[in-house]
Design a protein around this motif. Structure first.
Motif, PDB file in Angstrom:
ATOM      1  N   PRO A 144       0.923  -1.152  -0.077  1.00 27.19           N
ATOM      2  CA  PRO A 144       0.094  -0.074   0.043  1.00 27.19           C
ATOM      3  C   PRO A 144       0.841   1.350  -0.158  1.00 27.19           C
ATOM      4  CG  PRO A 144      -0.979  -1.502   1.610  1.00 27.19           C
ATOM      5  CD  PRO A 144       0.577  -2.008   0.976  1.00 27.19           C
ATOM      6  N   ALA A 145       1.889   1.299   0.657  1.00 24.31           N
ATOM      7  CA  ALA A 145       3.100   2.395   0.820  1.00 24.31           C
ATOM      8  C   ALA A 145       3.300   2.893  -0.775  1.00 24.31           C
ATOM      9  CB  ALA A 145       4.085   2.250   1.494  1.00 24.31           C
ATOM     10  N   TYR A 146       3.612   1.656  -1.296  1.00 21.57           N
ATOM     11  CA  TYR A 146       4.148   2.011  -2.781  1.00 21.57           C
ATOM     12  C   TYR A 146       3.017   2.435  -3.890  1.00 21.57           C
ATOM     13  CZ  TYR A 146       6.859   1.558  -7.170  1.00 21.57           C
ATOM     14  OH  TYR A 146       7.354   1.516  -8.422  1.00 21.57           O
ATOM     15  N   TYR A 147       1.987   1.697  -3.804  1.00 19.64           N
ATOM     16  CA  TYR A 147       1.156   1.582  -4.919  1.00 19.64           C
ATOM     17  C   TYR A 147       0.116   2.702  -4.417  1.00 19.64           C
ATOM     18  CZ  TYR A 147       3.011  -2.262  -7.079  1.00 19.64           C
ATOM     19  OH  TYR A 147       3.955  -3.123  -7.979  1.00 19.64           O
ATOM     20  N   GLY A 148       0.135   3.288  -3.495  1.00 21.89           N
ATOM     21  CA  GLY A 148      -0.844   4.381  -2.851  1.00 21.89           C
ATOM     22  C   GLY A 148      -0.706   5.531  -3.442  1.00 21.89           C
ATOM     23  N   ARG A 149       0.594   5.915  -3.987  1.00 16.14           N
ATOM     24  CA  ARG A 149       1.119   7.140  -4.955  1.00 16.14           C
ATOM     25  C   ARG A 149       0.546   7.049  -6.255  1.00 16.14           C
ATOM     26  NH1 ARG A 149       7.251   6.029  -5.370  1.00 16.14           N
ATOM     27  NH2 ARG A 149       6.785   4.642  -3.383  1.00 16.14           N
ATOM     28  N   PHE A 150      -0.143   5.980  -6.588  1.00 17.00           N
ATOM     29  CA  PHE A 150      -0.855   5.984  -7.946  1.00 17.00           C
ATOM     30  C   PHE A 150      -2.302   5.805  -7.722  1.00 17.00           C
ATOM     31  CE2 PHE A 150       3.180   3.420  -7.983  1.00 17.00           C
ATOM     32  CZ  PHE A 150       3.667   4.016  -9.200  1.00 17.00           C
ATOM     33  N   GLY A 151      -2.780   6.163  -6.438  1.00 19.00           N
ATOM     34  CA  GLY A 151      -4.300   6.015  -6.500  1.00 19.00           C
ATOM     35  C   GLY A 151      -4.878   4.673  -6.149  1.00 19.00           C
ATOM     36  N   PHE A 152      -4.185   3.708  -5.906  1.00 14.60           N
ATOM     37  CA  PHE A 152      -4.608   2.559  -5.415  1.00 14.60           C
ATOM     38  C   PHE A 152      -4.939   2.649  -3.918  1.00 14.60           C
ATOM     39  CE2 PHE A 152      -2.180   1.106  -9.226  1.00 14.60           C
ATOM     40  CZ  PHE A 152      -2.943   0.011  -9.532  1.00 14.60           C
ATOM     41  N   ARG A 153      -6.221   1.837  -3.810  1.00 14.17           N
ATOM     42  CA  ARG A 153      -6.731   1.767  -2.554  1.00 14.17           C
ATOM     43  C   ARG A 153      -7.081   0.396  -2.105  1.00 14.17           C
ATOM     44  NH1 ARG A 153      -5.852   5.352   0.289  1.00 14.17           N
ATOM     45  NH2 ARG A 153      -7.686   4.999   1.776  1.00 14.17           N
ATOM     46  N   PRO A 154      -7.405   0.206  -0.953  1.00 14.85           N
ATOM     47  CA  PRO A 154      -7.930  -1.151  -0.646  1.00 14.85           C
ATOM     48  C   PRO A 154      -9.207  -1.292  -1.345  1.00 14.85           C
ATOM     49  CG  PRO A 154      -7.255  -0.096   1.480  1.00 14.85           C
ATOM     50  CD  PRO A 154      -7.211   0.908   0.137  1.00 14.85           C
ATOM     51  N   ALA A 155      -8.930  -2.523  -2.042  1.00 13.20           N
ATOM     52  CA  ALA A 155     -10.037  -3.045  -2.709  1.00 13.20           C
ATOM     53  C   ALA A 155     -11.516  -3.207  -1.899  1.00 13.20           C
ATOM     54  CB  ALA A 155      -9.959  -4.439  -3.420  1.00 13.20           C
ATOM     55  N   THR A 156     -11.557  -3.500  -0.854  1.00 13.03           N
ATOM     56  CA  THR A 156     -12.713  -3.292  -0.085  1.00 13.03           C
ATOM     57  C   THR A 156     -13.466  -2.093   0.056  1.00 13.03           C
ATOM     58  OG1 THR A 156     -11.567  -3.099   1.892  1.00 13.03           O
ATOM     59  CG2 THR A 156     -12.079  -5.529   1.428  1.00 13.03           C
ATOM     60  N   GLU A 157     -12.650  -0.875  -0.127  1.00 13.34           N
ATOM     61  CA  GLU A 157     -13.412   0.207  -0.259  1.00 13.34           C
ATOM     62  C   GLU A 157     -14.156   0.514  -1.590  1.00 13.34           C
ATOM     63  OE1 GLU A 157     -10.577   3.654   0.007  1.00 13.34           O
ATOM     64  OE2 GLU A 157      -9.715   2.779   1.595  1.00 13.34           O
ATOM     65  N   TYR A 158     -14.028  -0.289  -2.373  1.00 17.47           N
ATOM     66  CA  TYR A 158     -15.003  -0.355  -3.595  1.00 17.47           C
ATOM     67  C   TYR A 158     -16.053  -1.513  -3.750  1.00 17.47           C
ATOM     68  CZ  TYR A 158     -11.480   3.117  -5.288  1.00 17.47           C
ATOM     69  OH  TYR A 158     -10.722   4.215  -5.144  1.00 17.47           O
ATOM     70  N   GLY A 159     -15.847  -2.344  -2.699  1.00 14.42           N
ATOM     71  CA  GLY A 159     -16.802  -3.665  -2.879  1.00 14.42           C
ATOM     72  C   GLY A 159     -16.213  -4.709  -3.561  1.00 14.42           C
ATOM     73  N   VAL A 160     -14.860  -4.788  -3.942  1.00 14.67           N
ATOM     74  CA  VAL A 160     -14.281  -5.660  -4.311  1.00 14.67           C
ATOM     75  C   VAL A 160     -13.181  -6.555  -3.477  1.00 14.67           C
ATOM     76  CG1 VAL A 160     -12.709  -6.393  -6.518  1.00 14.67           C
ATOM     77  CG2 VAL A 160     -14.092  -4.417  -6.601  1.00 14.67           C
ATOM     78  N   THR A 161     -13.578  -7.942  -3.562  1.00 17.21           N
ATOM     79  CA  THR A 161     -13.081  -8.677  -2.706  1.00 17.21           C
ATOM     80  C   THR A 161     -11.599  -9.399  -3.317  1.00 17.21           C
ATOM     81  OG1 THR A 161     -14.642 -10.674  -3.038  1.00 17.21           O
ATOM     82  CG2 THR A 161     -15.008  -9.108  -1.202  1.00 17.21           C
ATOM     83  N   ALA A 162     -10.702  -9.882  -2.404  1.00  8.88           N
ATOM     84  CA  ALA A 162      -9.448 -10.468  -3.066  1.00  8.88           C
ATOM     85  C   ALA A 162      -9.775 -11.954  -3.203  1.00  8.88           C
ATOM     86  CB  ALA A 162      -8.435 -10.280  -1.932  1.00  8.88           C
ATOM     87  N   PRO A 163      -9.087 -12.504  -4.196  1.00  8.89           N
ATOM     88  CA  PRO A 163      -9.008 -14.069  -4.281  1.00  8.89           C
ATOM     89  C   PRO A 163      -8.792 -14.754  -3.024  1.00  8.89           C
ATOM     90  CG  PRO A 163      -7.739 -12.812  -6.214  1.00  8.89           C
ATOM     91  CD  PRO A 163      -8.239 -11.881  -5.178  1.00  8.89           C
ATOM     92  N   ASP A 164      -7.931 -14.160  -2.274  1.00  5.46           N
ATOM     93  CA  ASP A 164      -7.617 -14.883  -0.930  1.00  5.46           C
ATOM     94  C   ASP A 164      -7.685 -13.693   0.225  1.00  5.46           C
ATOM     95  OD1 ASP A 164      -6.322 -15.618   1.452  1.00  5.46           O
ATOM     96  OD2 ASP A 164      -4.736 -16.606   0.443  1.00  5.46           O
TER      97      ASP A 164
END
Length: 183
Positions: free
Chosen positions: A131-151
């Protein structure tokens, strides 16, 4: 540095960069297989993605150095979200040769692939990463969008970046291209 689409003639160099970027450097792996270490899982995954239905050649980019040599690579492959299989992308692997890390190569590659994905009308890009690296590109935890991880254990490391074509109705479990399930 130049960012451009990968060509067929780049494949061996991309594999070498990916292998170098993800090579194990711990003493245990060095002593166990010092003469012929197995390729990193990311290199094997990349090989398998290339021959899968999820491979999108227009979203495979290389970074080249001053002499035209490949120093980095990123790819997005076809993914799906939810029971209606809404189209999405999975980002990765992202690889930068160790001699060129910390110089903005990864940054440039991610910006290039996100820009291209947006220009192609994609809705979102998912990934597993820091999250520290990819947050700079606008990535957010998927759960904030209702998307769940494969694991579910991936927690905050499974992230989503929405693009211009994103619709808030795109929700549910994310599925990477098939090789992610078996490699």
């Amino acid at each position: 540095m130049l960012i451009r689409r990968e060509t067929r003639s780049d494949m061996d160099a991309v594999r070498a960069v990916t292998s170098a970027a993800f090579a194990k450097s711990d003493a245990a792996s060095d002593t166990l297989n010092s003469s012929n270490p197995p390729p990193p899982i990311e290199a094997t995954l990349l090989d398998e993605l290339r021959i899968s239905d999820g491979w999108l050649p227009a979203l495979s980019f290389v970074a080249t150095g001053e002499r035209g040599e490949v120093i980095g690579h990123v790819v997005c492959t076809r993914g799906h979200v939810g029971s209606d299989l809404a189209l999405a992308l999975g980002l990765g692997p992202l690889s930068v040769h160790p001699a060129h890390q910390g110089r903005g190569v990864g940054l440039a590659l991610v910006h290039a692939v996100l820009g291209a994905a947006d220009a192609f009308g994609e809705s979102m890009v998912a990934l597993l990463g820091s999250p520290a690296y990819y947050g700079r590109f606008g990535f957010r935890p998927a759960t904030e969008y209702g998307v769940t991880a494969p694991d579910p254990a991936w927690g905050e490391y499974f992230q989503v970046r929405t693009l211009t074509a994103y619709q808030p109705t795109i929700k549910g479990p994310f599925r990477y291209a098939e090789p992610f399930d078996r490699v």
